[in-house]
Scaffold this motif. Structure first.
Motif, PDB file in Angstrom:
ATOM      1  N   UNK A 124       0.661  -1.264  -0.137  1.00 28.17           N
ATOM      2  CA  UNK A 124       0.081   0.172  -0.053  1.00 28.17           C
ATOM      3  C   UNK A 124       0.839   1.125   0.228  1.00 28.17           C
ATOM      4  N   UNK A 125       2.031   1.122   0.714  1.00 31.18           N
ATOM      5  CA  UNK A 125       3.069   2.577   0.810  1.00 31.18           C
ATOM      6  C   UNK A 125       3.391   2.712  -0.620  1.00 31.18           C
ATOM      7  N   UNK A 126       3.859   1.355  -0.972  1.00 31.28           N
ATOM      8  CA  UNK A 126       4.691   1.776  -2.396  1.00 31.28           C
ATOM      9  C   UNK A 126       4.028   2.143  -3.448  1.00 31.28           C
ATOM     10  N   UNK A 127       2.532   1.821  -3.709  1.00 27.60           N
ATOM     11  CA  UNK A 127       1.567   1.930  -4.546  1.00 27.60           C
ATOM     12  C   UNK A 127       1.036   3.189  -4.353  1.00 27.60           C
ATOM     13  N   UNK A 128       0.631   3.461  -3.069  1.00 26.07           N
ATOM     14  CA  UNK A 128       0.234   4.841  -2.949  1.00 26.07           C
ATOM     15  C   UNK A 128       1.106   5.965  -3.285  1.00 26.07           C
ATOM     16  N   UNK A 129       2.481   5.857  -3.287  1.00 29.64           N
ATOM     17  CA  UNK A 129       3.380   6.637  -3.781  1.00 29.64           C
ATOM     18  C   UNK A 129       3.415   6.812  -5.445  1.00 29.64           C
ATOM     19  N   UNK A 130       3.575   5.484  -6.041  1.00 25.85           N
ATOM     20  CA  UNK A 130       3.400   5.403  -7.364  1.00 25.85           C
ATOM     21  C   UNK A 130       2.523   5.938  -8.087  1.00 25.85           C
ATOM     22  N   UNK A 131       1.082   5.864  -7.655  1.00 23.70           N
ATOM     23  CA  UNK A 131       0.196   6.491  -8.017  1.00 23.70           C
ATOM     24  C   UNK A 131      -0.396   7.803  -7.547  1.00 23.70           C
ATOM     25  N   UNK A 132       0.276   8.234  -6.603  1.00 26.02           N
ATOM     26  CA  UNK A 132      -0.040   9.533  -6.116  1.00 26.02           C
ATOM     27  C   UNK A 132      -1.595   9.417  -5.242  1.00 26.02           C
ATOM     28  N   UNK A 133      -1.954   8.461  -4.695  1.00 27.00           N
ATOM     29  CA  UNK A 133      -3.402   8.552  -4.277  1.00 27.00           C
ATOM     30  C   UNK A 133      -3.440   7.088  -3.506  1.00 27.00           C
ATOM     31  N   UNK A 146       7.610  -2.420  -6.056  1.00 30.17           N
ATOM     32  CA  UNK A 146       7.276  -3.235  -5.146  1.00 30.17           C
ATOM     33  C   UNK A 146       8.428  -4.128  -4.697  1.00 30.17           C
ATOM     34  N   UNK A 147       9.285  -4.104  -5.548  1.00 33.52           N
ATOM     35  CA  UNK A 147      10.677  -4.760  -4.799  1.00 33.52           C
ATOM     36  C   UNK A 147      11.215  -4.085  -3.540  1.00 33.52           C
ATOM     37  N   UNK A 193       2.942 -11.364 -10.271  1.00 37.44           N
ATOM     38  CA  UNK A 193       2.992 -12.341 -11.034  1.00 37.44           C
ATOM     39  C   UNK A 193       3.782 -11.748 -12.328  1.00 37.44           C
ATOM     40  N   UNK A 194       4.024 -12.400 -13.348  1.00 37.80           N
ATOM     41  CA  UNK A 194       4.936 -12.101 -14.323  1.00 37.80           C
ATOM     42  C   UNK A 194       4.566 -10.966 -15.107  1.00 37.80           C
ATOM     43  N   UNK A 195       3.189 -10.951 -15.334  1.00 35.59           N
ATOM     44  CA  UNK A 195       2.717  -9.835 -16.171  1.00 35.59           C
ATOM     45  C   UNK A 195       2.620  -8.612 -15.589  1.00 35.59           C
ATOM     46  N   UNK A 196       3.133  -8.388 -14.414  1.00 37.45           N
ATOM     47  CA  UNK A 196       3.419  -6.974 -13.703  1.00 37.45           C
ATOM     48  C   UNK A 196       4.837  -6.729 -13.537  1.00 37.45           C
ATOM     49  N   UNK A 197       5.747  -7.559 -14.045  1.00 37.61           N
ATOM     50  CA  UNK A 197       7.059  -7.167 -13.986  1.00 37.61           C
ATOM     51  C   UNK A 197       7.557  -5.887 -14.524  1.00 37.61           C
ATOM     52  N   UNK A 198       6.928  -5.342 -15.540  1.00 30.72           N
ATOM     53  CA  UNK A 198       7.014  -4.035 -16.047  1.00 30.72           C
ATOM     54  C   UNK A 198       6.488  -2.741 -15.266  1.00 30.72           C
ATOM     55  N   UNK A 199       5.230  -3.046 -14.873  1.00 29.41           N
ATOM     56  CA  UNK A 199       4.215  -1.953 -14.215  1.00 29.41           C
ATOM     57  C   UNK A 199       4.484  -1.871 -12.882  1.00 29.41           C
ATOM     58  N   UNK A 200       4.921  -3.116 -12.206  1.00 32.36           N
ATOM     59  CA  UNK A 200       4.756  -2.834 -10.545  1.00 32.36           C
ATOM     60  C   UNK A 200       6.081  -3.270  -9.996  1.00 32.36           C
ATOM     61  N   UNK A 201       6.940  -4.201 -10.507  1.00 32.31           N
ATOM     62  CA  UNK A 201       8.007  -4.636  -9.759  1.00 32.31           C
ATOM     63  C   UNK A 201       8.967  -3.793  -9.279  1.00 32.31           C
ATOM     64  N   UNK A 202       9.235  -2.731 -10.149  1.00 29.44           N
ATOM     65  CA  UNK A 202      10.200  -1.789  -9.702  1.00 29.44           C
ATOM     66  C   UNK A 202      10.072  -1.075  -8.513  1.00 29.44           C
TER      67      UNK A 202
END
Length: 214
Positions: free
Chosen positions: A59-68, A132-133, A121-130
């Motif tokens: 939640x902390x990482x994706x809140x920062x990524x998406x700004x919400x 979420x790691x 999952x594999x399909x989110x390697x580009x969109x999220x992994x950077x």
């Protein structure tokens, strides 16, 4: 309670595995069933700590990524997140049935462990992994690969489901103790201090040793 009473309440099908493992010795099978209940109970602290820390880290990482703070709303209409969007809709529906506000914190609490593990999952390697790691800041860099994290979380997800569906834990491969160790490792990847805190409450290793000794 005798074996016939146990079968009456828990069903012959459920108890059959225990009886077969003990070659028909119902006394030992009944002890195993009791041990399985205690092992399930002993797994709860690890599963609790891991799931909550994982989802809050994400939640902390994706809140920062998406700004919400309701970052999942950024996925609405995106076919790449079709399954995740359905899970969010289900979470909101549960809140609506209970007449609870659909705040970000409430939605987070309703989302399943399967939802959180799916983000690796594999399909989110580009969109999220950077992003979420960074949830696993203490994971050694050679191991901090998406497929390693995904494999560990999927193993824990399967174990969690087995625990909460009251399935046998005594004869797993890898063993329950080994799978528990995977969970501890993931928690330490998030924060070693959290792993130390868990150790105060974690009775799984001693409960496992007690069963093995029987």
């Amino acid at each position: 309670m005798n074996w016939n009473d146990l079968e009456k309440h828990f069903s012959p099908a459920r108890l059959g595995r225990y009886r077969a493992e003990r070659g028909g010795d119902v006394a030992r099978a009944a002890t195993d069933y009791s041990s399985n209940v205690l092992l399930s109970e002993a797994m709860v602290p690890l599963l609790n700590v891991l799931e909550i820390a994982l989802r809050n880290g994400i939640h902390a990482r994706l809140s920062r990524l998406y700004g919400r703070t309701d970052w999942w709303e950024s996925w609405v209409g995106d076919p790449a997140f079709r399954w995740q969007n359905k899970e969010v809709v289900n979470a909101k529906a549960k809140l609506a049935r209970r007449h609870e506000a659909q705040t970000p914190d409430k939605v987070l609490a309703e989302l399943t462990f399967g939802f959180w593990s799916s983000l690796f999952n594999t399909q989110f390697q580009t969109a999220l992994w950077k992003d979420l790691r960074l949830v696993f800041t203490r994971c050694p860099k050679p191991q901090r690969q998406r497929h390693n994290i995904s494999a560990a979380l999927n193993q824990i997800r399967d174990l969690r489901n087995r625990v909460f569906h009251h399935e046998p834990l005594l004869w797993l491969t890898p063993t329950l103790l080994d799978q528990h160790a995977v969970g501890v490792t993931v928690i330490n990847w998030i924060d070693p201090q959290l792993g130390q805190w868990l150790s105060i409450h974690d009775r799984l290793p001693s409960t496992w040793t007690g069963w093995v000794a029987t």
